[in-house]
Design a protein around this motif. Sequence first.
Motif, PDB file in Angstrom:
ATOM      1  N   ALA A   1      17.904 -15.749  -3.486  1.00  0.00           N
ATOM      2  CA  ALA A   1      17.148 -17.130  -3.334  1.00  0.00           C
ATOM      3  C   ALA A   1      16.339 -17.518  -4.670  1.00  0.00           C
ATOM      4  N   GLY A   2      16.701 -16.606  -5.641  1.00  0.00           N
ATOM      5  CA  GLY A   2      16.411 -17.012  -7.054  1.00  0.00           C
ATOM      6  C   GLY A   2      14.953 -16.377  -7.380  1.00  0.00           C
ATOM      7  N   TYR A   3      14.485 -15.557  -6.784  1.00  0.00           N
ATOM      8  CA  TYR A   3      13.118 -14.639  -7.083  1.00  0.00           C
ATOM      9  C   TYR A   3      13.596 -13.464  -8.145  1.00  0.00           C
ATOM     10  N   ASP A  18       1.177 -20.851   5.432  1.00  0.00           N
ATOM     11  CA  ASP A  18       2.309 -21.907   5.160  1.00  0.00           C
ATOM     12  C   ASP A  18       3.255 -21.234   4.071  1.00  0.00           C
ATOM     13  N   LEU A  19       2.530 -20.256   3.164  1.00  0.00           N
ATOM     14  CA  LEU A  19       3.275 -19.805   1.930  1.00  0.00           C
ATOM     15  C   LEU A  19       4.453 -18.729   2.408  1.00  0.00           C
ATOM     16  N   ILE A  20       3.986 -17.855   3.335  1.00  0.00           N
ATOM     17  CA  ILE A  20       4.892 -17.018   3.864  1.00  0.00           C
ATOM     18  C   ILE A  20       6.043 -17.676   4.579  1.00  0.00           C
ATOM     19  N   TYR A  21       5.701 -18.811   5.399  1.00  0.00           N
ATOM     20  CA  TYR A  21       6.673 -19.542   5.901  1.00  0.00           C
ATOM     21  C   TYR A  21       7.659 -20.351   5.079  1.00  0.00           C
ATOM     22  N   GLN A  22       6.996 -20.888   4.068  1.00  0.00           N
ATOM     23  CA  GLN A  22       8.101 -21.710   3.234  1.00  0.00           C
ATOM     24  C   GLN A  22       8.872 -20.501   2.521  1.00  0.00           C
ATOM     25  N   VAL A  23       8.350 -19.397   1.938  1.00  0.00           N
ATOM     26  CA  VAL A  23       9.124 -18.542   1.164  1.00  0.00           C
ATOM     27  C   VAL A  23      10.325 -18.040   2.152  1.00  0.00           C
ATOM     28  N   THR A  24      10.049 -17.808   3.378  1.00  0.00           N
ATOM     29  CA  THR A  24      10.770 -17.353   4.478  1.00  0.00           C
ATOM     30  C   THR A  24      12.196 -18.445   4.683  1.00  0.00           C
ATOM     31  N   GLU A  25      11.683 -19.576   4.607  1.00  0.00           N
ATOM     32  CA  GLU A  25      12.717 -20.631   4.882  1.00  0.00           C
ATOM     33  C   GLU A  25      13.523 -20.729   3.427  1.00  0.00           C
ATOM     34  N   LYS A  26      12.892 -20.470   2.280  1.00  0.00           N
ATOM     35  CA  LYS A  26      13.561 -20.334   0.935  1.00  0.00           C
ATOM     36  C   LYS A  26      14.656 -19.374   1.117  1.00  0.00           C
ATOM     37  N   LEU A  27      14.323 -18.371   1.791  1.00  0.00           N
ATOM     38  CA  LEU A  27      15.236 -17.312   1.759  1.00  0.00           C
ATOM     39  C   LEU A  27      16.544 -17.665   2.633  1.00  0.00           C
TER      40      LEU A  27
END
Length: 318
Positions: free
Chosen positions: A28-30, A169-178
């Motif tokens: 995912a780019g990390y 919110d951040l963990i959720y957004q990171v999960t979606e980005k993955l």
Amino acid sequence: MEFDSIKNVAMIGAGTMGAGMSWCFAQAGYHVCLYDVSQEQLEKANNRIDQIQKLFVEEKLITEKDASLARARVSFSSVLEESLHEVQYVLEAVPERLDLKQQLFQKFEACCPKDAILATNTSGLRITDIASACQIPGRVGGMHWANPAEIVPLVEVIRGEQTSDHTIDLIYQVTEKLGKMPVVVNKDILGFVSNRLQYAVLREALYLVETGVVSAQDVDRTLKCGVGFRYPWLGPLETADLGGLDVFHSISQYLFKELSTMSGPPESFSRLIREGKLGIKTGQGFYDHRGVSRDEILRRRDRYFIRQLKLIREIQSS
Ligand SMILES: NC(=O)c1ccc[n+]([C@@H]2O[C@H](COP(=O)([O-])OP(=O)(O)OC[C@H]3O[C@@H](n4cnc5c(N)ncnc54)[C@H](O)[C@@H]3O)[C@@H](O)[C@H]2O)c1
């Protein structure tokens, strides 16, 4: 911490889960630094990530070029401070021991930037208990993956008693980005949601086998070909809506009280363990796996799961 500022991730623990999760972040780019106390485990994780990369390219889940770029974003370290340097996100995946996790979270606080998100992949320990060792428990949250991490879409995002909304919110957004499917677990309860569902089914399956109602093979077949066949498309509540709530209500009136309420470890597990039958680890469990290597069994599983993943993605995008 803002979502777009998250670039560098520390993955703590390079075992069964750490390797697959690192691959997902890198894809995912990390930039991911994978840390472990054991050099041998880091080498195994390196090989495992190579295998995942190969499989994903073969299965056309990623192009060869993008896979090489993702691979280059994973680094390895056996020095904790080095892995935590300038990270915005930490995901811990060390063995399931509260004292070990608490010690590590204290070290994360000492070494990471003050606003870094500190997530744990614990299967069942309370997030609140892990965070109790921290000075800023609001930034500690659960990020519970399923095995094999690189394939199964679900990630549970768990709120500890002091986890802030921003962390969730951040963990959720990171999960979606993955590219994963997040589910927020609003209460810090044992087993979260996925293991509670899994163990509810397991308890009843063991009860049915132990009481001679059905063989091990046929209880698995019932799940795979009947009830479970529907699950990738219809959850239990959707199934109830389709079948009619009045019908499900009538059935639950007589059936719920018949279901197993076994509260200790099941006898069949204890017996098989005493006999040294631990499943594919030892070649025998409920089934006889001798003659097929563990790697081959897992390879077949992964190929099957990937086909299922592709189907789910195809259905979701249509
Ligand atoms: N295996 C699963 O199916 C699964 C699924 C979901 C969640 N989990 C959870 O994920 C976590 C990790 O599970 P796993 O199956 O990957 O475990 P594992 O035993 O395969 O790997 C754990 C790794 O942590 C390393 N380690 C031990 N102490 C360490 C320390 N102090 N610092 C850094 N690394 C250390 C070990 O060397 C090992 O490589 C556990 O909390 C587990 O409950 C596991």
